[in-house]
Design a protein around this motif. Structure first.
Motif: not given
Length: 320
Positions: A44, A66, A193, A275
């Protein structure tokens, strides 16, 4: 008379009364969760820096937040698994280059402030942004984000080095491949994400990162499976094998969705698949390592193979 058999039959592997040769790791599921959360945070952070530099504010926001949330979760799982969690700060007393745990602690310490600054910057209320503190945070946010992205590959891969430096056969013998598996998995999860939470129009970098990360993860995992010796059975049998199969299906499906997805719903589902696939990959590697300590053949057979391969050299040296 029957001819006398001169050669002794090859002995089969065995351990003392069939007992384990190695103790199984005392770690529990929280370490597998720590591996996943650390990789998610690193992926991220890299995506957030790219989004910041290319003018994608919503993708930057969800990735920065995140990154902060997942690194905090990673630290929680790591500290909670320690025998004396209140003494976690003792890991910072020394810096030992030969210890992956020591170096990993310092890598996390270097990475954490940058991820913290950019995460706080995105969550800061609007009225606070007008104050001197808000303006200061805005000024340092971009350099902090770039710093977090620069240190993120170390966060994504050091856990693989940490596992590889144990005596656990399935981890130790996989040392050439695990860093690539973990780094690819981290990139895929960070991209997932972003695809899950960012607006469709800003997901271009996340989609490209998803394809690259998923490709690296699956290719490295397949290569590891083919090239490992008997230790590879720990990854291709039982529960670890089932987890890896499901992980690969979700990861490949998520990457395909990133390529062909033309609406928000498809991208969100693909991001969730990435994920989940990344998380299952970490749990599969963790459980394969534990399984390889319970069967003595993963210790005895490789030892005998190494002994057999060294005997010709010893014989040739003795005849010279």
């Amino acid at each position: 008379m029957p001819r006398e058999q001169l050669n002794v039959p090859k002995a089969e592997f065995r351990s003392y009364y069939g007992r384990q040769i190695l103790k199984s790791p005392v770690w529990n599921w929280m370490i597998a969760a720590y591996l996943f959360c650390g990789g998610l945070s690193a992926g991220s952070a890299m995506l957030a820096a790219g989004a910041d530099l290319t003018g994608r504010p919503q993708l930057r926001k969800v990735s920065r937040i995140g990154s902060l949330v997942s690194v905090l979760a990673s630290l929680y799982f790591l500290i909670a698994d320690l025998g004396r969690p209140e003494r976690f700060h003792h890991m910072l007393r020394v810096a030992k280059p030969s210890s992956p745990m020591s170096m990993g602690t310092w890598i996390l310490s270097a990475y954490g402030p940058g991820a913290g600054v950019v995460g706080v910057a995105e969550m800061m209320p609007r009225r606070l942004r007008r104050t001197w503190l808000g303006r200061l945070v805005d000024v340092v946010a971009r350099p902090a984000g770039i710093w977090a992205a620069a240190t993120a590959p170390g966060v994504a891969s050091y856990t693989a080095v940490l596992l590889s430096h144990t005596a656990v056969p399935a981890w130790k013998e996989a040392h050439p491949y695990l860093p690539f598996v973990f780094t690819g998995s981290a990139a895929a999860s960070g991209a997932g994400l972003g695809m899950l939470l960012a607006p469709y129009g800003e997901t271009g970098p996340a989609r490209r990162m998803a394809v690259l990360g998923a490709g690296m993860e699956v290719a490295a995992s397949r290569t590891m499976e083919r090239r490992l010796g008997i230790e590879g059975e720990a990854y291709t049998t039982g529960r670890p094998h089932r987890l890896r199969q499901l992980s690969e299906a979700l990861t490949v499906g998520g990457a395909l969705g990133a390529v062909v997805g033309r609406n928000r719903a498809v991208l969100a589902a693909s991001g969730a698949a990435l994920l989940a696939g990344s998380a299952l990959q970490r749990f599969a590697v963790f459980e394969a390592g534990v399984a390889s300590t319970k069967d003595p053949k993963y210790v005895v057979v490789p030892q005998r193979e190494r002994l057999e391969s060294s005997r010709p050299r010893e014989t040739s040296r003795g005849t010279r």
